[in-house]
Scaffold this active site. Structure first.
Site, PDB file in Angstrom:
ATOM      1  N   LYS A  22       0.850  -1.211   0.000  1.00 31.13           N
ATOM      2  CA  LYS A  22       0.000   0.000   0.000  1.00 31.13           C
ATOM      3  C   LYS A  22       0.878   1.251   0.000  1.00 31.13           C
ATOM      4  O   LYS A  22       0.702   2.136  -0.820  1.00 31.13           O
ATOM      5  CB  LYS A  22      -0.896   0.024   1.251  1.00 31.13           C
ATOM      6  CG  LYS A  22      -1.580   1.363   1.452  1.00 31.13           C
ATOM      7  CD  LYS A  22      -2.475   1.387   2.658  1.00 31.13           C
ATOM      8  CE  LYS A  22      -1.814   1.786   3.941  1.00 31.13           C
ATOM      9  NZ  LYS A  22      -1.510   3.236   4.070  1.00 31.13           N
ATOM     10  N   ASN A  23       1.854   1.280   0.912  1.00 31.47           N
ATOM     11  CA  ASN A  23       2.634   2.503   1.061  1.00 31.47           C
ATOM     12  C   ASN A  23       3.606   2.746  -0.088  1.00 31.47           C
ATOM     13  O   ASN A  23       4.160   3.835  -0.212  1.00 31.47           O
ATOM     14  CB  ASN A  23       3.381   2.498   2.405  1.00 31.47           C
ATOM     15  CG  ASN A  23       2.433   2.778   3.554  1.00 31.47           C
ATOM     16  OD1 ASN A  23       1.253   3.089   3.342  1.00 31.47           O
ATOM     17  ND2 ASN A  23       2.931   2.668   4.778  1.00 31.47           N
ATOM     18  N   ARG A  92      -4.822  10.977   3.920  1.00 26.48           N
ATOM     19  CA  ARG A  92      -3.791  12.011   4.028  1.00 26.48           C
ATOM     20  C   ARG A  92      -2.748  11.894   2.939  1.00 26.48           C
ATOM     21  O   ARG A  92      -2.123  12.886   2.574  1.00 26.48           O
ATOM     22  CB  ARG A  92      -3.071  11.920   5.362  1.00 26.48           C
ATOM     23  CG  ARG A  92      -3.907  11.505   6.508  1.00 26.48           C
ATOM     24  CD  ARG A  92      -3.061  11.355   7.719  1.00 26.48           C
ATOM     25  NE  ARG A  92      -2.124  12.456   7.794  1.00 26.48           N
ATOM     26  CZ  ARG A  92      -2.433  13.662   8.195  1.00 26.48           C
ATOM     27  NH1 ARG A  92      -3.643  13.934   8.593  1.00 26.48           N
ATOM     28  NH2 ARG A  92      -1.528  14.613   8.216  1.00 26.48           N
ATOM     29  N   ARG A 121       0.658  14.839  12.615  1.00 27.96           N
ATOM     30  CA  ARG A 121       1.028  14.719  11.202  1.00 27.96           C
ATOM     31  C   ARG A 121       1.269  16.058  10.491  1.00 27.96           C
ATOM     32  O   ARG A 121       0.599  16.403   9.521  1.00 27.96           O
ATOM     33  CB  ARG A 121      -0.050  13.932  10.424  1.00 27.96           C
ATOM     34  CG  ARG A 121      -0.657  12.749  11.132  1.00 27.96           C
ATOM     35  CD  ARG A 121       0.180  11.529  11.175  1.00 27.96           C
ATOM     36  NE  ARG A 121       0.599  10.948   9.947  1.00 27.96           N
ATOM     37  CZ  ARG A 121       0.084   9.865   9.365  1.00 27.96           C
ATOM     38  NH1 ARG A 121      -0.968   9.301   9.903  1.00 27.96           N
ATOM     39  NH2 ARG A 121       0.610   9.351   8.290  1.00 27.96           N
ATOM     40  N   MET A 123       3.218  18.994   8.065  1.00 26.89           N
ATOM     41  CA  MET A 123       3.826  18.912   6.727  1.00 26.89           C
ATOM     42  C   MET A 123       4.986  19.895   6.590  1.00 26.89           C
ATOM     43  O   MET A 123       5.387  20.243   5.482  1.00 26.89           O
ATOM     44  CB  MET A 123       2.780  19.221   5.656  1.00 26.89           C
ATOM     45  CG  MET A 123       1.905  18.045   5.308  1.00 26.89           C
ATOM     46  SD  MET A 123       0.922  18.388   3.842  1.00 26.89           S
ATOM     47  CE  MET A 123       2.130  18.413   2.531  1.00 26.89           C
ATOM     48  N   ASP A 304       4.202   0.974  12.072  1.00 29.24           N
ATOM     49  CA  ASP A 304       3.003   0.333  11.514  1.00 29.24           C
ATOM     50  C   ASP A 304       2.844  -1.120  11.965  1.00 29.24           C
ATOM     51  O   ASP A 304       1.824  -1.749  11.665  1.00 29.24           O
ATOM     52  CB  ASP A 304       3.028   0.401   9.978  1.00 29.24           C
ATOM     53  CG  ASP A 304       2.720   1.797   9.457  1.00 29.24           C
ATOM     54  OD1 ASP A 304       2.319   2.664  10.263  1.00 29.24           O
ATOM     55  OD2 ASP A 304       2.873   2.025   8.239  1.00 29.24           O
ATOM     56  N   ARG A 396      -8.443  -0.462   4.264  1.00 28.37           N
ATOM     57  CA  ARG A 396      -7.513   0.520   3.705  1.00 28.37           C
ATOM     58  C   ARG A 396      -6.163  -0.130   3.423  1.00 28.37           C
ATOM     59  O   ARG A 396      -5.424   0.368   2.575  1.00 28.37           O
ATOM     60  CB  ARG A 396      -7.302   1.672   4.695  1.00 28.37           C
ATOM     61  CG  ARG A 396      -8.555   2.459   4.958  1.00 28.37           C
ATOM     62  CD  ARG A 396      -8.271   3.628   5.848  1.00 28.37           C
ATOM     63  NE  ARG A 396      -7.421   4.581   5.128  1.00 28.37           N
ATOM     64  CZ  ARG A 396      -7.263   5.834   5.480  1.00 28.37           C
ATOM     65  NH1 ARG A 396      -7.875   6.306   6.550  1.00 28.37           N
ATOM     66  NH2 ARG A 396      -6.486   6.633   4.785  1.00 28.37           N
TER      67      ARG A 396
HETATM   68  C1  UD1 Z   1       4.277   7.042   6.231  1.00 26.71           C
HETATM   69  C2  UD1 Z   1       3.379   5.838   6.054  1.00 26.71           C
HETATM   70  C3  UD1 Z   1       2.746   5.448   7.387  1.00 26.71           C
HETATM   71  C4  UD1 Z   1       3.823   5.246   8.445  1.00 26.71           C
HETATM   72  C5  UD1 Z   1       4.749   6.467   8.523  1.00 26.71           C
HETATM   73  C6  UD1 Z   1       5.937   6.243   9.457  1.00 26.71           C
HETATM   74  C7  UD1 Z   1       2.580   6.094   3.790  1.00 26.71           C
HETATM   75  C8  UD1 Z   1       1.450   6.393   2.872  1.00 26.71           C
HETATM   76  N1  UD1 Z   1       2.328   6.164   5.104  1.00 26.71           N
HETATM   77  O1  UD1 Z   1       3.442   8.127   6.647  1.00 26.71           O
HETATM   78  O2  UD1 Z   1       2.009   4.243   7.199  1.00 26.71           O
HETATM   79  O3  UD1 Z   1       3.229   5.038   9.698  1.00 26.71           O
HETATM   80  O4  UD1 Z   1       5.271   6.755   7.213  1.00 26.71           O
HETATM   81  O5  UD1 Z   1       6.661   5.138   9.073  1.00 26.71           O
HETATM   82  O6  UD1 Z   1       3.678   5.768   3.356  1.00 26.71           O
HETATM   83  N2  UD1 Z   1       6.819  14.706  10.458  1.00 26.71           N
HETATM   84  C9  UD1 Z   1       7.096  16.027  10.753  1.00 26.71           C
HETATM   85  N3  UD1 Z   1       7.012  16.937   9.740  1.00 26.71           N
HETATM   86  C10 UD1 Z   1       6.687  16.605   8.457  1.00 26.71           C
HETATM   87  C11 UD1 Z   1       6.408  15.254   8.171  1.00 26.71           C
HETATM   88  C12 UD1 Z   1       6.489  14.327   9.199  1.00 26.71           C
HETATM   89  O7  UD1 Z   1       7.403  16.375  11.899  1.00 26.71           O
HETATM   90  O8  UD1 Z   1       6.635  17.481   7.594  1.00 26.71           O
HETATM   91  C13 UD1 Z   1       6.907  13.703  11.542  1.00 26.71           C
HETATM   92  C14 UD1 Z   1       5.573  12.998  11.819  1.00 26.71           C
HETATM   93  O9  UD1 Z   1       4.787  13.733  12.724  1.00 26.71           O
HETATM   94  C15 UD1 Z   1       6.038  11.676  12.376  1.00 26.71           C
HETATM   95  C16 UD1 Z   1       7.343  11.402  11.621  1.00 26.71           C
HETATM   96  O10 UD1 Z   1       7.748  12.649  11.080  1.00 26.71           O
HETATM   97  O11 UD1 Z   1       6.360  11.823  13.737  1.00 26.71           O
HETATM   98  C17 UD1 Z   1       7.203  10.393  10.502  1.00 26.71           C
HETATM   99  O12 UD1 Z   1       6.162  10.793   9.634  1.00 26.71           O
HETATM  100  P1  UD1 Z   1       6.225  10.473   8.082  1.00 26.71           P
HETATM  101  O13 UD1 Z   1       7.386   9.571   7.808  1.00 26.71           O
HETATM  102  O14 UD1 Z   1       6.132  11.746   7.315  1.00 26.71           O
HETATM  103  O15 UD1 Z   1       4.887   9.673   7.871  1.00 26.71           O
HETATM  104  P2  UD1 Z   1       3.982   9.626   6.578  1.00 26.71           P
HETATM  105  O16 UD1 Z   1       4.810   9.791   5.364  1.00 26.71           O
HETATM  106  O17 UD1 Z   1       2.810  10.506   6.772  1.00 26.71           O
END
Ligand code: UD1
Length: 416
Positions: A22-23, A92, A121, A123, A304, A396
């Site tokens: 999925k990811n 998301r 979460r 960005m 995960d 999902r």
């Molecule tokens: C992806 C995976 C999700 C998994 C996560 C962590 C997908 C579609 N989803 O989510 O299943 O649980 O990786 O392995 O691939 N963060 C910030 N700022 C940012 C972005 C992230 O502080 O701009 C922090 C988040 O709050 C979190 C950490 O970084 O604590 C990891 O998040 P991230 O790797 O971005 O997760 P996703 O890509 O959303």
């Protein structure tokens, strides 16, 4: 309401085949916008998140055709630059269109994702990276509006190794003039998959899988044919099903190297694991030893898999500790597991789990995808019947779940 009736306590035995990741599929679908031709992705899982991604592609003007596990995306003409509020609320990962839209059309408008059940979460790392490439970003009325007259390569350091930010920046940087270097990049196998697909489309990217990725931009990109990697989280969930039901499962279509932290912990709990090519056999032998786990970025233990391992720990012969370092609110399965007789105390970011001899069947509710998977496993192991509610969350990330589990001896039925 969509729910499962699970008559637990059955020993699972046989083979389960894992679907495409999925990811990995979600960023690959977003990346298909970058080539002006047609791309075909094989081994695409049939999941609601994938379906949402396809709907977004179509809303942007792409045409899609599916044939079994293959999906063809024709991105000759892209007519939209805006992702709807509804798409972002449903998933998301819609934010993964930011990089490709900027690369293809020089602008994108996406809703600010807001918080979700497992954490806030943000960005900020995506936006910081794009600004360094020369993108103008304005946040107003709950939307991110991004525009660039021409991106330029830059040297970008991520404060946290974010999977989504690394992917978005790779997809934007393919259109930037010169070289972009991403430092402290996330190292997940899904990022390597994205690099491989982008390179097959004509990009020049190196370093994915390490913490430094180099992208040489402005090369013409075309459509391609690509096969998605197997889903390591689905595979890990099946491995735990073998242990928790005192069973013996052969899990096929696995990349064992992607599973090393999970396999190491399964061996540590006392189960027997044997790896042969792309297949992993997991056999319960004796009891389940207690252990300590801390979630980390890849190649550390994946967040995960945290809820599913926490479910396993409820049945260990002693006290285990699970520490969640990635998401601040990822223990929502704990209260539901307690309803099944689990003994768990949460203190800050750690859960202390005192193993019990058996779990009891109960009415339980999934609060998110992996919490749902954890409750599914617990219900398979429990001696009586359980009703698992809110299983749309599970769809999902797990395709044909009841079919796969019925085939190895589980008594699980969907009730509508
Ligand atoms: C992806 C995976 C999700 C998994 C996560 C962590 C997908 C579609 N989803 O989510 O299943 O649980 O990786 O392995 O691939 N963060 C910030 N700022 C940012 C972005 C992230 O502080 O701009 C922090 C988040 O709050 C979190 C950490 O970084 O604590 C990891 O998040 P991230 O790797 O971005 O997760 P996703 O890509 O959303």
């Amino acid at each position: 309401m969509n729910q499962y009736l699970i008559n637990g306590g059955q020993r699972l035995e046989g083979c389960i085949t894992v679907g495409g990741s999925k990811n990995a599929s979600l960023p690959l679908l977003a990346a298909s916008l970058l080539g002006e031709g047609e791309s075909t992705l094989h081994n695409i899982p049939q999941l609601s998140d994938v379906q949402h991604m396809v709907e977004v592609l179509e809303s942007l003007g792409a045409k899609t055709y599916s044939d079994g596990d293959a999906l063809t995306i024709e991105a000759q003409t892209i007519t939209g630059v805006s992702i709807s509020e509804n798409s972002m609320r449903q998933m998301r990962a819609s934010n993964l269109f930011l990089g490709p839209l900027l690369a293809r059309l020089g602008m994108a408008r996406i809703p600010l994702p807001g918080g979700c059940r497992i954490g806030s979460r943000p960005m900020d790392q995506h936006l910081k990276g794009l600004a360094a490439l020369g993108v103008d970003i304005i946040e107003r009325h709950g939307y991110i509006e991004a525009k660039s007259a021409g991106m330029r390569g830059a040297d970008i350091y991520f404060d946290v190794p974010s999977v989504g930010a690394t992917e978005n920046l790779m997809m934007a940087a393919v259109a930037a003039e010169g070289t972009t270097v991403l430092r402290n990049a996330a190292r997940e196998p899904e990022i390597v998959d994205l690099q491989n697909m982008l390179n097959a489309m004509g990009a020049q990217i190196a370093g994915a899988g390490t913490s430094m990725i180099r992208v040489n931009g402005r090369r013409p990109l075309h459509g391609t044919t690509y096969t998605v990697v197997p889903d390591r989280i689905e595979a890990g969930t099946h491995m735990l099903a073998a242990v928790m039901t005192q069973g013996d499962l052969e899990i096929n279509d696995v990349v064992p190297e992607h599973m090393s932290p999970v396999i190491a912990k399964i061996k540590q709990c006392g189960a027997e694991v044997s790896v042969k090519g792309n297949s992993v056999r997991v056999r319960h032998v004796g009891g389940i030893k207690p252990m300590e786990i801390k979630t980390m970025s890849y190649p550390g233990f994946p967040t995960d898999m945290q809820p599913q391992f926490l479910a396993l720990m409820t049945l260990a012969d002693g006290t285990s500790v699970m520490t969640e370092t990635i998401f601040e609110n990822r223990f929502q399965h704990v209260d539901e597991l307690r309803r099944m007789g689990a003994k768990i105390i949460v203190e800050g970011r750690s859960a202390i789990i005192h193993g019990v001899k058996k779990l009891e069947g109960a009415f339980v509710e999934a609060s998110d995808l992996r919490a749902g998977a954890a409750l599914f496993l617990a219900a398979l192991a429990a001696e009586e019947a359980s009703v698992l509610r809110n299983i749309d969350y599970i769809f999902r990330g797990y395709e044909r779940l009841e079919e796969k589990y019925q085939a190895v001896g589980a008594k699980v039925q969907r009730m509508i």
